[in-house]
Each structure stands twice: as C-alpha cells, then as structure tokens.
Design an enzyme around this catalytic site. Structure first.
Site, PDB file in Angstrom:
ATOM      1  N   CYS A 103      -1.488 -13.099   9.524  1.00 19.87           N
ATOM      2  CA  CYS A 103      -2.855 -12.725   9.878  1.00 19.87           C
ATOM      3  C   CYS A 103      -3.719 -13.961   9.679  1.00 19.87           C
ATOM      4  O   CYS A 103      -3.303 -14.900   8.996  1.00 19.87           O
ATOM      5  CB  CYS A 103      -3.363 -11.591   8.998  1.00 19.87           C
ATOM      6  SG  CYS A 103      -4.914 -10.870   9.597  1.00 19.87           S
ATOM      7  N   LYS A 178      -2.671   0.998  11.647  1.00 15.69           N
ATOM      8  CA  LYS A 178      -3.438   0.486  10.514  1.00 15.69           C
ATOM      9  C   LYS A 178      -4.887   0.920  10.677  1.00 15.69           C
ATOM     10  O   LYS A 178      -5.560   0.529  11.631  1.00 15.69           O
ATOM     11  CB  LYS A 178      -3.342  -1.032  10.467  1.00 15.69           C
ATOM     12  CG  LYS A 178      -4.171  -1.658   9.354  1.00 15.69           C
ATOM     13  CD  LYS A 178      -3.926  -3.153   9.277  1.00 15.69           C
ATOM     14  CE  LYS A 178      -4.807  -3.803   8.227  1.00 15.69           C
ATOM     15  NZ  LYS A 178      -4.536  -5.234   8.083  1.00 15.69           N
ATOM     16  N   GLU A 217       0.291   3.704  19.523  1.00 12.25           N
ATOM     17  CA  GLU A 217       0.403   2.363  18.919  1.00 12.25           C
ATOM     18  C   GLU A 217       1.835   2.106  18.439  1.00 12.25           C
ATOM     19  O   GLU A 217       2.388   1.027  18.651  1.00 12.25           O
ATOM     20  CB  GLU A 217      -0.542   2.219  17.724  1.00 12.25           C
ATOM     21  CG  GLU A 217      -2.026   2.303  18.055  1.00 12.25           C
ATOM     22  CD  GLU A 217      -2.592   0.997  18.616  1.00 12.25           C
ATOM     23  OE1 GLU A 217      -1.828   0.020  18.759  1.00 12.25           O
ATOM     24  OE2 GLU A 217      -3.804   0.982  18.916  1.00 12.25           O
ATOM     25  N   LYS A 232      -0.392   2.375   7.538  1.00 11.63           N
ATOM     26  CA  LYS A 232      -1.184   1.876   6.407  1.00 11.63           C
ATOM     27  C   LYS A 232      -2.615   2.368   6.512  1.00 11.63           C
ATOM     28  O   LYS A 232      -3.189   2.277   7.602  1.00 11.63           O
ATOM     29  CB  LYS A 232      -1.134   0.357   6.453  1.00 11.63           C
ATOM     30  CG  LYS A 232      -2.004  -0.342   5.453  1.00 11.63           C
ATOM     31  CD  LYS A 232      -1.947  -1.818   5.683  1.00 11.63           C
ATOM     32  CE  LYS A 232      -3.174  -2.438   5.065  1.00 11.63           C
ATOM     33  NZ  LYS A 232      -3.334  -3.810   5.356  1.00 11.63           N
TER      34      LYS A 232
HETATM   35  C1  PBG Z   1      -4.622  -8.646   6.157  1.00 14.26           C
HETATM   36  C2  PBG Z   1      -4.175  -7.533   5.286  1.00 14.26           C
HETATM   37  C3  PBG Z   1      -4.944  -6.611   4.554  1.00 14.26           C
HETATM   38  C4  PBG Z   1      -4.045  -5.849   3.818  1.00 14.26           C
HETATM   39  C5  PBG Z   1      -2.767  -6.289   4.141  1.00 14.26           C
HETATM   40  N1  PBG Z   1      -2.865  -7.316   5.053  1.00 14.26           N
HETATM   41  C6  PBG Z   1      -6.410  -6.483   4.424  1.00 14.26           C
HETATM   42  C7  PBG Z   1      -7.231  -6.010   5.528  1.00 14.26           C
HETATM   43  O1  PBG Z   1      -6.772  -5.562   6.583  1.00 14.26           O
HETATM   44  O2  PBG Z   1      -8.443  -6.129   5.334  1.00 14.26           O
HETATM   45  C8  PBG Z   1      -4.418  -4.771   2.843  1.00 14.26           C
HETATM   46  C9  PBG Z   1      -3.413  -4.528   1.780  1.00 14.26           C
HETATM   47  C10 PBG Z   1      -3.893  -3.771   0.600  1.00 14.26           C
HETATM   48  O3  PBG Z   1      -5.029  -3.253   0.554  1.00 14.26           O
HETATM   49  O4  PBG Z   1      -3.120  -3.695  -0.353  1.00 14.26           O
HETATM   50  N2  PBG Z   1      -5.113  -8.317   7.378  1.00 14.26           N
END
Ligand code: PBG
Length: 308
Positions: A103, A178, A217, A232
């Site tokens: 990311c 997500k 998705e 997630k």
């Molecule tokens: C990066 C990412 C995030 C998480 C995992 N990868 C943060 C977000 O999307 O803001 C969250 C993981 C967690 O809260 O433990 N994009």
C-alpha cells in the site's frame, strides 16, 4: 465440530518494521505489540517460530523524512522491510511464510493509499506504484504480497508484473472486502499512516453496503488472480465472511484488526479473561469460514495455550 486443532495453523502474526538498530518501541494503544527494527524483529520472529507460528505479515513504518507524495521509498531495496524479508528468508527458507503489506499510505506524506491528483486519489496513477512495491517485496523473497490499498484492477496488474519478472510462485493476498471502518485507529497510530486530509471513503467499502458488493469484489479479485481473499475487519463482518467463503474457491482470510485487538485488551486485566475472549473470537472466525486468521493476539494465544 471443534475447530481448536485447526486454529493454530490458521494464525498469522502481524509485525511493524522500523529503521534503526535495537529499536523495540511499544505502541501505546496496542499493548503487547511493538514497532521493531530488523534486528529485534528477527529475534521476535525466532521466538514465534519456536512456538510454531510460521506465518508473518510485515508492515513497513516509514520515517517522516522519507515520505513523499508518491511513496517512492516503499519500493526501495534498502528499506528495513525489504531487508527483513531477505534476512528471514535466508534463515528459514520454506519453513516461514512471509506476507507483506502493499500500500502507499505508510510512505506518502499525505497518508493516503494512492497517488493524489486534483485532491482525489487517482486509481490508475496508483496502480504502477503498487506494482513497483509488490515487485520489490517479491524480489526480496516475500511469499505473498498483500494488496491492502483497494484500487480497482490492482490484483491483475500485480499478477502481470510478477509474472513478467519471473516471480510465478509469489502469491497475492487481496484485501478484497475492506470496509471504511472505524476499527483501524490504533493501526494508523502504529504505522503513522493517517490521512492528513479527507478519508478512505472513495476506495474502501461503505460499512452499510450489502452482500452483493462484498461478493462482487471477492469474485472479481479471484478472477484477477488473487490466491487468498481477505475480509476486513473481522468481528463485525462474520456474516460477510460466510457469504464470501461460500462464493469463492480460494482460501478466505480475516483480519482481526487493531481496533478489535485494543478493545479486547482494554476490557481485560488478567490473562485468563483475555484468553476466554480470544478463544471465543477465534472460534467464531472459523465457524464463519475463515481459513486464515491475521491477528495481533496470535503470539499470546499460542504461547498461553488459549486455543482449546
Ligand atoms: C493499509 C492498511 C491498514 C490496515 C492494514 N493495512 C490501514 C487502513 O486501511 O487505514 C489496518 C490494519 C489494522 O487496523 O490492524 N492500507
């Protein structure tokens, strides 16, 4: 049916990797989880491996002065994350499974998951940057690159990039479903990845959306070549996990995210009550159809024999 025997081998322990030497910095909102430099991380993973935790998810935490608008440092081979992957692979070879977060948000100065153009995240400008990051992780030896950015079409593009470079055995874990959740707060502290303006609503899913969108998705990422489909957060979306598990042929992962972890940790003060909560939560993931459980509780649960 009792899933206890199955849970241990489903667990993935997340880690936060920082620069420096001898760094072992507690994250205030996530008791028991630290940001670690490569040397300390390797010791932590050695003790996790001794417990039988073989799957690890690595997140880079990039120093402020190294952040820029395009996250250029995220794909650099000398960064702590890439160094950690290489060292761990050299030490453990096929005995360890390394998953890496792909990311932009941890390495952008604005904290967004993509390239910002005219105050908006530009999907198509972001994809090549994600491919660069994924390729650098694969080159260092990652077993799975985990696309958490939520841009459209990135799984297909990453797959293509990896194949062109000969990394046909590197898997893709896709954060397919997500949600734009309020449960990521502690993580954004830990990874210093909070957006400096706006939010993630343009690319993460609306928490109010129904099953159709989740399934769409998941199935589309499966079609683009994802090897693992992730949902997630986990606890508030178990119904979605079940729907997705029924819809795809690939293994399904859940991410028991930072806010869920902190909620449990702040509600208990002794190991026995934490153990009871975590046991119940993990069993709910398995019942919902999760094959893989990414959780900050993994280490303590295995070490303390909380799973039976
Ligand atoms: C990066 C990412 C995030 C998480 C995992 N990868 C943060 C977000 O999307 O803001 C969250 C993981 C967690 O809260 O433990 N994009």
């Amino acid at each position: 049916m009792n899933f206890a025997a199955d849970i241990k081998s489903s667990l993935v322990q997340p880690h936060f990797v920082v620069s420096g030497n001898g760094v072992n910095q507690p994250i205030e909102s996530m008791p028991g989880i630290n940001r670690q430099s490569v040397d300390v991380l390797c010791e932590t993973i050695a003790s996790d491996m001794a417990l039988g935790i073989t799957a690890h998810m690595l997140f880079a935490v990039v120093d402020h002065h190294e952040k820029d608008s395009t996250a250029s440092k995220a794909s650099h081979p000398d960064m702590p994350l890439q160094q950690a992957i290489a060292q761990l692979k050299q030490k453990y070879g096929g005995d360890i499974v390394i998953m890496t977060d792909v990311c932009l948000c941890t390495a952008t100065d604005h904290g967004h998951c993509g390239i910002v153009h005219n105050h908006e995240i530009d999907n198509d400008l972001t994809i090549p940057e994600l491919c660069k990051i994924a390729l650098s992780h694969a080159s260092a030896g990652a077993d799975y690159v985990s696309a958490s950015d939520m841009m459209d079409g990135r799984v297909k593009a990453i797959r293509h990039t990896l194949e062109e470079a000969g990394f046909t055995n590197t898997g893709i874990l896709s954060y397919s479903v997500k949600y734009a959740s309020a449960f990521y707060g502690p993580f954004r502290d830990a990874a210093s990845s909070s957006p400096t303006f706006g939010d993630r609503g343009s690319h993460q899913m609306d928490i109010r959306s129904g099953y159709d969108e989740a399934i769409l998705e998941a199935v589309s990422d499966e079609g683009e070549g994802a090897d693992i489909i992730m949902v997630k957060p986990a606890m508030t979306y178990l119904d979605v996990v079940r729907q997705v598990a029924d819809a795809v042929a690939r293994p399904v992962a859940v991410y028991n995210v930072s806010g869920e972890y902190s909620m449990v940790m702040s509600s208990t003060s002794d190991e026995e009550s934490t153990a009871s909560l975590v046991r119940e939560i993990f069993h709910s993931f398995k019942r919902a159809g999760a094959d893989i459980i990414v959780s900050y509780h993994a280490r303590a649960a295995v070490a303390g024999n909380w799973l039976d």
